[in-house]
Write an enzyme that holds these catalytic residues in place. Structure first.
Site, mmCIF file in Angstrom:
data_model
loop_
_atom_site.group_PDB
_atom_site.id
_atom_site.type_symbol
_atom_site.label_atom_id
_atom_site.label_comp_id
_atom_site.label_asym_id
_atom_site.label_seq_id
_atom_site.Cartn_x
_atom_site.Cartn_y
_atom_site.Cartn_z
ATOM 1 N N ASP A 30 -17.313 -42.145 42.925
ATOM 2 C CA ASP A 30 -18.472 -41.063 42.761
ATOM 3 C C ASP A 30 -17.519 -39.808 41.471
ATOM 4 O OD1 ASP A 30 -21.532 -40.199 43.853
ATOM 5 O OD2 ASP A 30 -20.261 -38.681 42.549
ATOM 6 N N ILE A 31 -18.390 -39.788 40.559
ATOM 7 C CA ILE A 31 -17.980 -38.881 39.392
ATOM 8 C C ILE A 31 -17.909 -37.398 40.172
ATOM 9 C CG2 ILE A 31 -20.138 -38.359 38.368
ATOM 10 C CD1 ILE A 31 -18.947 -39.161 35.655
ATOM 11 N N ASN A 85 -29.455 -42.130 49.953
ATOM 12 C CA ASN A 85 -30.682 -41.203 49.544
ATOM 13 C C ASN A 85 -31.808 -41.936 49.104
ATOM 14 O OD1 ASN A 85 -28.800 -39.009 50.255
ATOM 15 N ND2 ASN A 85 -27.997 -38.901 48.374
ATOM 16 N N GLY A 91 -33.182 -36.694 47.771
ATOM 17 C CA GLY A 91 -32.090 -36.375 47.171
ATOM 18 C C GLY A 91 -31.497 -37.630 46.068
ATOM 19 N N GLN A 92 -32.236 -38.469 45.830
ATOM 20 C CA GLN A 92 -31.734 -39.547 44.941
ATOM 21 C C GLN A 92 -32.014 -39.408 43.634
ATOM 22 O OE1 GLN A 92 -33.661 -43.535 45.704
ATOM 23 N NE2 GLN A 92 -32.232 -44.468 44.286
ATOM 24 N N HIS A 98 -27.636 -47.478 46.190
ATOM 25 C CA HIS A 98 -26.268 -47.198 46.243
ATOM 26 C C HIS A 98 -26.207 -46.605 47.636
ATOM 27 C CE1 HIS A 98 -27.996 -43.869 44.007
ATOM 28 N NE2 HIS A 98 -27.189 -43.004 44.631
ATOM 29 N N LEU A 99 -24.990 -47.141 48.162
ATOM 30 C CA LEU A 99 -24.558 -46.490 49.687
ATOM 31 C C LEU A 99 -23.113 -45.772 49.337
ATOM 32 C CD1 LEU A 99 -24.704 -46.551 52.553
ATOM 33 C CD2 LEU A 99 -23.238 -48.673 52.535
ATOM 34 N N HIS A 100 -23.691 -44.386 49.535
ATOM 35 C CA HIS A 100 -22.212 -43.355 49.709
ATOM 36 C C HIS A 100 -21.391 -43.554 50.723
ATOM 37 C CE1 HIS A 100 -24.189 -40.391 46.519
ATOM 38 N NE2 HIS A 100 -25.177 -40.952 47.149
HETATM 39 P P1 AMP Z 1 -27.770 -40.023 44.449
HETATM 40 O O1 AMP Z 1 -28.191 -38.676 44.463
HETATM 41 O O2 AMP Z 1 -27.781 -40.706 45.901
HETATM 42 O O3 AMP Z 1 -28.660 -40.764 43.733
HETATM 43 O O4 AMP Z 1 -26.484 -40.403 44.117
HETATM 44 C C1 AMP Z 1 -25.789 -40.514 42.636
HETATM 45 C C2 AMP Z 1 -24.526 -40.469 42.354
HETATM 46 O O5 AMP Z 1 -23.997 -40.809 41.358
HETATM 47 C C3 AMP Z 1 -24.139 -38.869 42.533
HETATM 48 O O6 AMP Z 1 -23.256 -38.468 43.579
HETATM 49 C C4 AMP Z 1 -23.632 -38.715 41.162
HETATM 50 O O7 AMP Z 1 -22.280 -37.876 41.354
HETATM 51 C C5 AMP Z 1 -22.812 -40.222 40.923
HETATM 52 N N1 AMP Z 1 -22.873 -40.398 39.658
HETATM 53 C C6 AMP Z 1 -23.698 -40.220 38.727
HETATM 54 N N2 AMP Z 1 -23.142 -40.895 37.405
HETATM 55 C C7 AMP Z 1 -22.018 -41.569 37.624
HETATM 56 C C8 AMP Z 1 -21.164 -41.915 36.964
HETATM 57 N N3 AMP Z 1 -21.397 -42.333 35.514
HETATM 58 N N4 AMP Z 1 -20.129 -42.677 37.663
HETATM 59 C C9 AMP Z 1 -19.864 -42.355 38.927
HETATM 60 N N5 AMP Z 1 -20.733 -41.690 39.749
HETATM 61 C C10 AMP Z 1 -21.779 -41.176 39.116
#
Ligand code: AMP
Ligand code: ZN
Length: 104
Positions: A30-31, A85, A91-92, A98-100
């Site tokens: 995650d970035i 999310n 919070g998505q 995607h699974l955190h």
């Molecule tokens: P969500 O809020 O569950 O949709 O999570 C999206 C996640 O994607 C967030 O935690 C962001 O930090 C992450 N994210 C967004 N853009 C990128 C990217 N280019 N590379 C890696 N993670 C990313």
């Protein structure tokens, strides 16, 4: 291809090192990490949210969870969070399932 940042990472048109990949999913960092380890486990198939997944996709969702478990074991995490999310109100931010995997 949908105009989707995670589809682009999967296709590597946006380069992000893949920590794991198999025929069904990939994992990358995650970035904006919320802990020492914060990976995203992402199906190759573009499905916007868990709420959009159908019965046929149930094994795929299970695969994401067992991949999370496998990666947590590989990284020696003793405890961790696996989190979906769902929807804007949930919070998505990125509308490709995607699974955190979050832990330390
Ligand atoms: P969500 O809020 O569950 O949709 O999570 C999206 C996640 O994607 C967030 O935690 C962001 O930090 C992450 N994210 C967004 N853009 C990128 C990217 N280019 N590379 C890696 N993670 C990313
Ligand atoms: Zn996508």
């Amino acid at each position: 291809m949908p105009d989707c940042i995670f589809c682009k990472i999967i296709a590597q048109t946006i380069p992000s090192p893949l920590i794991y990949e198999d025929e069904k999913c990939v994992a990358f960092a995650d970035i904006h990490p919320k802990d020492k380890t914060h990976l995203l486990i992402v199906p190759r198939e573009h499905i916007p949210t868990v709420a959009d997944a159908n019965g046929e996709q149930e094994p795929l969702l299970g695969h994401l969870i067992t991949t999370g478990k496998k990666l947590a074991q590989m990284l020696n995490l003793s405890g961790y969070k696996l989190q979906f999310n769902v929807g804007k109100e949930g919070g998505q931010e990125v509308f490709h399932i995607h699974l955190h995997l979050i832990g330390h």
